[in-house]
Motif scaffolding. Structure first.
Motif, PDB file in Angstrom:
ATOM      1  N   ILE A   1       0.859  -1.181   0.000  1.00 47.08           N
ATOM      2  CA  ILE A   1       0.000   0.000   0.000  1.00 47.08           C
ATOM      3  C   ILE A   1       0.900   1.237   0.000  1.00 47.08           C
ATOM      4  N   TYR A   2       0.782   2.042  -1.030  1.00 47.92           N
ATOM      5  CA  TYR A   2       1.571   3.266  -1.165  1.00 47.92           C
ATOM      6  C   TYR A   2       0.779   4.397  -0.534  1.00 47.92           C
ATOM      7  N   VAL A   3       1.374   5.045   0.471  1.00 44.40           N
ATOM      8  CA  VAL A   3       0.670   6.085   1.201  1.00 44.40           C
ATOM      9  C   VAL A   3       1.520   7.346   1.292  1.00 44.40           C
ATOM     10  N   ASP A   4       0.831   8.462   1.526  1.00 44.00           N
ATOM     11  CA  ASP A   4       1.481   9.734   1.817  1.00 44.00           C
ATOM     12  C   ASP A   4       1.170  10.041   3.279  1.00 44.00           C
ATOM     13  N   VAL A   5       2.200  10.194   4.103  1.00 47.06           N
ATOM     14  CA  VAL A   5       2.018  10.424   5.532  1.00 47.06           C
ATOM     15  C   VAL A   5       1.563  11.862   5.753  1.00 47.06           C
ATOM     16  N   VAL A   6       0.467  12.028   6.487  1.00 44.19           N
ATOM     17  CA  VAL A   6      -0.131  13.345   6.691  1.00 44.19           C
ATOM     18  C   VAL A   6       0.508  14.096   7.854  1.00 44.19           C
ATOM     19  N   ASN A   7       0.736  13.435   8.979  1.00 41.21           N
ATOM     20  CA  ASN A   7       1.105  14.160  10.193  1.00 41.21           C
ATOM     21  C   ASN A   7       2.411  13.711  10.854  1.00 41.21           C
ATOM     22  N   LYS A   8       3.237  12.968  10.162  1.00 36.25           N
ATOM     23  CA  LYS A   8       4.563  12.585  10.682  1.00 36.25           C
ATOM     24  C   LYS A   8       5.539  12.625   9.510  1.00 36.25           C
ATOM     25  N   PRO A   9       5.891  13.826   9.069  1.00 28.54           N
ATOM     26  CA  PRO A   9       6.656  13.981   7.831  1.00 28.54           C
ATOM     27  C   PRO A   9       8.018  13.293   7.821  1.00 28.54           C
ATOM     28  N   ASP A  10       8.629  13.075   8.987  1.00 28.71           N
ATOM     29  CA  ASP A  10       9.940  12.441   9.000  1.00 28.71           C
ATOM     30  C   ASP A  10       9.861  10.939   8.726  1.00 28.71           C
ATOM     31  N   LEU A  11       8.668  10.388   8.648  1.00 29.36           N
ATOM     32  CA  LEU A  11       8.518   8.961   8.378  1.00 29.36           C
ATOM     33  C   LEU A  11       8.701   8.640   6.894  1.00 29.36           C
ATOM     34  N   GLY A  12       8.243   9.508   6.013  1.00 23.89           N
ATOM     35  CA  GLY A  12       8.298   9.238   4.577  1.00 23.89           C
ATOM     36  C   GLY A  12       9.332  10.070   3.848  1.00 23.89           C
ATOM     37  N   VAL A  13       9.418   9.843   2.528  1.00 21.70           N
ATOM     38  CA  VAL A  13      10.351  10.585   1.681  1.00 21.70           C
ATOM     39  C   VAL A  13       9.612  11.172   0.480  1.00 21.70           C
ATOM     40  N   LYS A  14      10.151  12.280  -0.041  1.00 20.26           N
ATOM     41  CA  LYS A  14       9.580  12.864  -1.250  1.00 20.26           C
ATOM     42  C   LYS A  14       9.893  11.941  -2.419  1.00 20.26           C
ATOM     43  N   GLN A  15       8.864  11.600  -3.195  1.00 23.26           N
ATOM     44  CA  GLN A  15       9.059  10.629  -4.270  1.00 23.26           C
ATOM     45  C   GLN A  15       8.058  10.872  -5.391  1.00 23.26           C
ATOM     46  N   THR A  16       8.537  10.745  -6.615  1.00 24.35           N
ATOM     47  CA  THR A  16       7.651  10.723  -7.774  1.00 24.35           C
ATOM     48  C   THR A  16       7.329   9.254  -8.033  1.00 24.35           C
ATOM     49  N   LEU A  17       6.053   8.931  -8.018  1.00 28.58           N
ATOM     50  CA  LEU A  17       5.626   7.546  -8.182  1.00 28.58           C
ATOM     51  C   LEU A  17       5.146   7.281  -9.597  1.00 28.58           C
ATOM     52  N   LEU A  18       5.425   6.069 -10.056  1.00 28.36           N
ATOM     53  CA  LEU A  18       4.933   5.601 -11.346  1.00 28.36           C
ATOM     54  C   LEU A  18       3.884   4.538 -11.094  1.00 28.36           C
ATOM     55  N   TYR A  19       2.814   4.566 -11.869  1.00 28.13           N
ATOM     56  CA  TYR A  19       1.776   3.545 -11.783  1.00 28.13           C
ATOM     57  C   TYR A  19       1.503   3.054 -13.192  1.00 28.13           C
ATOM     58  N   GLU A  20       1.704   1.779 -13.403  1.00 31.31           N
ATOM     59  CA  GLU A  20       1.546   1.164 -14.716  1.00 31.31           C
ATOM     60  C   GLU A  20       2.353   1.910 -15.779  1.00 31.31           C
ATOM     61  N   GLY A  21       3.586   2.272 -15.407  1.00 28.30           N
ATOM     62  CA  GLY A  21       4.516   2.888 -16.338  1.00 28.30           C
ATOM     63  C   GLY A  21       4.326   4.376 -16.590  1.00 28.30           C
ATOM     64  N   LYS A  22       3.339   4.980 -15.950  1.00 27.07           N
ATOM     65  CA  LYS A  22       3.093   6.413 -16.145  1.00 27.07           C
ATOM     66  C   LYS A  22       3.245   7.141 -14.824  1.00 27.07           C
ATOM     67  N   GLU A  23       3.666   8.406 -14.923  1.00 22.63           N
ATOM     68  CA  GLU A  23       3.841   9.192 -13.710  1.00 22.63           C
ATOM     69  C   GLU A  23       2.503   9.392 -13.016  1.00 22.63           C
ATOM     70  N   PHE A  24       2.458   9.007 -11.754  1.00 23.00           N
ATOM     71  CA  PHE A  24       1.244   9.127 -10.949  1.00 23.00           C
ATOM     72  C   PHE A  24       1.215  10.453 -10.201  1.00 23.00           C
ATOM     73  N   GLY A  25       2.381  10.934  -9.806  1.00 25.41           N
ATOM     74  CA  GLY A  25       2.473  12.193  -9.091  1.00 25.41           C
ATOM     75  C   GLY A  25       3.671  12.211  -8.164  1.00 25.41           C
ATOM     76  N   THR A  26       3.972  13.398  -7.644  1.00 18.59           N
ATOM     77  CA  THR A  26       5.043  13.560  -6.668  1.00 18.59           C
ATOM     78  C   THR A  26       4.408  13.881  -5.337  1.00 18.59           C
ATOM     79  N   PHE A  27       4.836  13.148  -4.315  1.00 22.82           N
ATOM     80  CA  PHE A  27       4.254  13.285  -2.985  1.00 22.82           C
ATOM     81  C   PHE A  27       5.377  13.500  -1.983  1.00 22.82           C
ATOM     82  N   GLY A  28       5.083  14.243  -0.942  1.00 26.02           N
ATOM     83  CA  GLY A  28       6.102  14.684   0.000  1.00 26.02           C
ATOM     84  C   GLY A  28       6.583  13.684   1.023  1.00 26.02           C
TER      85      GLY A  28
END
Length: 106
Positions: free
Chosen positions: A33-60
């Protein structure tokens, strides 16, 4: 003290709140499960995600939650308080290198 890790839709009962971006079948069974962390920013990383070979978006604050039982398959949000770091998957997607993987614990 008992802390429950629960999937949630309307009410977040865990101390960490995430927004589900999408899910993929995991090679070993279950789902990633690919998630964007809402209230603990140090848990995740900024990443541009691909879904089925296409850019899905950049999340913080992207994290991949290992979900071997597919218990979060239909959630829009996942809330939890306890987790442990999970190892990278063998034969994993190279585009996902560096994204933290966790397993929600109860």
């Amino acid at each position: 003290m008992v802390v429950l890790a629960v999937g949630c839709d309307d009410k977040c009962t865990g101390s960490i709140e995430t927004t589900v971006l999408y899910a993929r079948p995991a090679p070993a069974g279950g789902r990633n499960i690919y998630v964007d962390v809402v209230n603990k920013p140090d848990l995740g990383v900024k990443q541009t995600l691909l879904y089925e070979g296409k850019e899905f978006g950049t999340f913080g604050h992207v994290v991949i939650i290992n979900d071997p039982a597919s218990r979060y398959a239909s959630n829009r949000r996942i809330c939890f308080s306890k987790f442990q770091a999970a190892p990278a998957e063998k034969d994993g997607d190279l585009a996902e290198t560096g994204i933290p993987r966790i397993t929600v614990t109860e």
